[in-house]
Design an enzyme around this catalytic site. Structure first.
Site, PDB file in Angstrom:
ATOM      1  N   GLY A  86       0.856  -1.183   0.000  1.00 35.60           N
ATOM      2  CA  GLY A  86       0.000   0.000   0.000  1.00 35.60           C
ATOM      3  C   GLY A  86       0.890   1.230   0.000  1.00 35.60           C
ATOM      4  N   GLY A 104       0.550  -4.973   0.796  1.00 36.85           N
ATOM      5  CA  GLY A 104      -0.690  -4.915   0.015  1.00 36.85           C
ATOM      6  C   GLY A 104      -0.654  -5.732  -1.263  1.00 36.85           C
ATOM      7  N   GLU A 126       6.004  -5.403   7.829  1.00 38.08           N
ATOM      8  CA  GLU A 126       5.260  -4.363   8.566  1.00 38.08           C
ATOM      9  C   GLU A 126       5.749  -4.091   9.984  1.00 38.08           C
ATOM     10  OE1 GLU A 126       2.768  -5.657   5.211  1.00 38.08           O
ATOM     11  OE2 GLU A 126       3.906  -6.736   6.716  1.00 38.08           O
ATOM     12  N   ASP A 153      -0.785  -7.213   7.734  1.00 39.63           N
ATOM     13  CA  ASP A 153      -2.248  -7.150   7.558  1.00 39.63           C
ATOM     14  C   ASP A 153      -2.677  -7.748   6.217  1.00 39.63           C
ATOM     15  OD1 ASP A 153      -1.220  -5.001   6.055  1.00 39.63           O
ATOM     16  OD2 ASP A 153      -2.987  -3.752   6.406  1.00 39.63           O
TER      17      ASP A 153
END
Length: 386
Positions: free
Chosen positions: A98, A146, A169, A177
C-alpha cells in the site's frame, strides 16, 4: 521542470503568449502522468488487471483499490469472463504494498479517507478470497504487504526467479495485515509466524517452496503462459491448474535446491511456537547459533508493540476464517493510526531514512496486556462490515 525554466526562454514574448506556453507545458506534464494507474482489460476468456504505477513499484492507492474491486464484481457476474489474471507493469515489482507514506501523512492529518483505505483494501482482499472464478496472480518482482493481499487469497500465485516476497510491517510499526492473520499461520509449521514477525524475505523458487506461491515459472515464459491461459475456452479451475502445472513442471531453475530455510525449520517451529514474544526472544538467546542471533538482532529493531500485536494476530487468526481475520485486522489498523509507532516507523524507514526509530513503548516488557487488548477491541458501529 520548474516555472523558472519554462519562463526563461520565453521572456521576450508578451505575457499572453507566455501564459499559453505555461498552460501547454502543464497540460503536457499532466498528460505524461495521466497513464491510468490500473489497466482493466477483457482479453479472450479473461479479465486482465495490470497494476500500472511502475515508478512507485505498483503500490496501491485508494483509487486503484476502488477500480479493481468494482471491475472484479462486474466480471464475476459476466458469463463470458471465466478467469482473472492479475499482474504488475514494469518488470520490477508486482506490487510493493500500500502507499504507506501517503497513508501516514493522511493519518497524521486525521483525514477521513484513511479509514476508507483500510476498509476498502480489506474488502478487496476478501472479494479475492471468496471469488467465484479462477484467479491467477503473476507475482513477478517485488511482492510485499498490500501486493500480497491482492494475490495470496486467490486460487493461483505464479512466482518467477525475480519474485521477492516479504511482510515487513513490524519494522514500520504496523502488523502483517491484508489477511496476513489468515494466510501466514496456514503456511507450513511456524514459517508464517517467523515471516510475519521478522519480515524475512523469500526469493524466487523459495516463494513457492515456502507455500506462498502455488507455481514457479521462468519469467521469460510469463507471456506465453498468459497467452495459453487466454486461449482457454470458459476454463474451470482444473483447466487453469493444468496449464499452470505444465509450465511449472518444465521449469528446472533451482528445482533441486533445498528450501532456503529448510535446515532451520525445526528450530523455527520450536522457537515460534511460544505464546509470547518474550519467550520467542528467550528461545533465540538460548539457542545462540548465528542464525538465531541474526533473527534476534532483527526482532530487537522492530516495534515492540507491533511484535506483540502481530503475534496475537497470528495466533488468533489461525482459527478464524478470512472474514473474521479481516474484521480483527481492521480494528488493529485503526489502533495503529491512533498510536505512535506507525508514524515513527514511516518517518525513520521511508521519510528521513535514518533507520533509527524511537519506539513507544521502547521495550517489550513495557507493552502491557491492557495495551494489546485495547487494540483488539471492537469498534462497535465502526467495525468493518461486509
Amino acid at each position: 521542470m520548474g516555472f523558472s525554466e519554462v519562463l526563461r526562454p520565453v521572456s521576450r514574448f508578451n505575457s499572453f503568449k507566455r501564459t499559453q506556453i505555461i498552460l501547454q507545458h502543464l497540460r503536457m506534464s499532466s498528460h505524461t502522468d495521466s497513464e491510468p494507474e490500473v489497466l482493466l482489460e477483457r482479453k479472450g476468456c479473461a479479465g486482465v488487471i495490470t497494476l500500472n504505477r511502475p515508478k512507485a513499484l505498483n503500490s496501491l492507492n485508494i483509487s486503484m483499490i476502488r477500480q479493481i474491486y468494482l471491475q472484479l464484481k462486474k466480471w464475476e457476474e459476466e458469463p463470458e469472463t471465466s478467469l482473472i489474471i492479475m499482474k504488475g507493469a514494469g518488470g520490477k515489482a508486482f506490487c510493493a504494498g500500500g502507499d504507506v507514506k501517503a497513508i501516514a501523512e493522511a493519518g497524521k492529518a486525521k483525514e477521513k479517507w484513511i479509514q476508507d483505505f483500510f476498509k476498502e483494501e480489506y474488502t478487496l482482499n476478501r472479494a479475492i478470497g471468496t471469488y467465484q472464478k479462477p484467479y491467477v496472480s503473476f507475482i513477478h518482482g517485488i511482492t510485499m504487504g498490500g501486493g500480497v493481499g491482492v494475490s495470496v487469497h486467490g486460487d493461483f500465485r505464479v512466482a518467477t526467479e525475480k519474485t521477492l516476497f516479504a511482510m515487513p510491517e513490524t519494522a514500520l510499526g504496523l502488523f502483517p495485515d491484508v489477511g496476513g492473520g489468515y494466510f501466514l499461520p496456514r503456511l507450513p509449521g511456524k514459517l508464517g509466524y517467523f515471516l510475519g514477525l521478522t519480515g524475512f524475505r523469500l526469493k524466487g523458487r523459495d516463494v513457492q517452496k515456502g507455500g506462498v506461491a502455488t507455481h514457479f515459472v521462468d519469467s521469460d515464459k510469463l507471456t506465453m503462459l498468459e497467452e495459453d491461459l487466454l486461449a482457454l475456452k470458459s476454463p474451470s479451475k482444473e483447466n487453469v491448474a493444468e496449464v499452470l502445472d505444465s509450465y511449472h513442471k518444465k521449469c528446472e531453475v533451482n528445482q533441486d535446491k533445498p528450501f532456503v530455510l529448510e535446515e532451520h525449520m525445526n528450530n523455527i517451529n520450536s522457537w515460534f511456537s511460544a505464546s509470547t514474544v518474550e519467550q520467542i526472544i528467550k528461545h533465540l538467546e538460548d539457542d545462540g547459533s548465528p542464525f538465531a542471533l541474526e533473527q534476534l538482532k532483527i526482532m530487537k529493531k522492530m516495534s515492540p508493540a507491533s511484535l506483540k500485536i502481530s503475534l496475537r494476530q497470528l495466533i488468533e487468526g489461525s482459527s478464524k476464517n478470512l472474514t473474521e481475520v479481516l474484521i480483527m485486522e481492521y480494528r488493529l489498523s485503526q489502533a495503529c493510526l491512533r498510536g505512535h509507532d506507525f508514524y515513527e516507523g514511516v518517518r525513520a524507514i521511508l521519510v528521513d531514512k535514518d533507520q533509527n526509530p524511537k519506539w513507544k513503548p521502547a521495550k517489550l516488557e513495557e507493552v502491557t496486556d491492557e495495551f494489546v487488548n485495547e487494540c483488539f477491541k471492537s469498534l462497535g458501529s465502526n467495525d468493518l462490515k461486509f
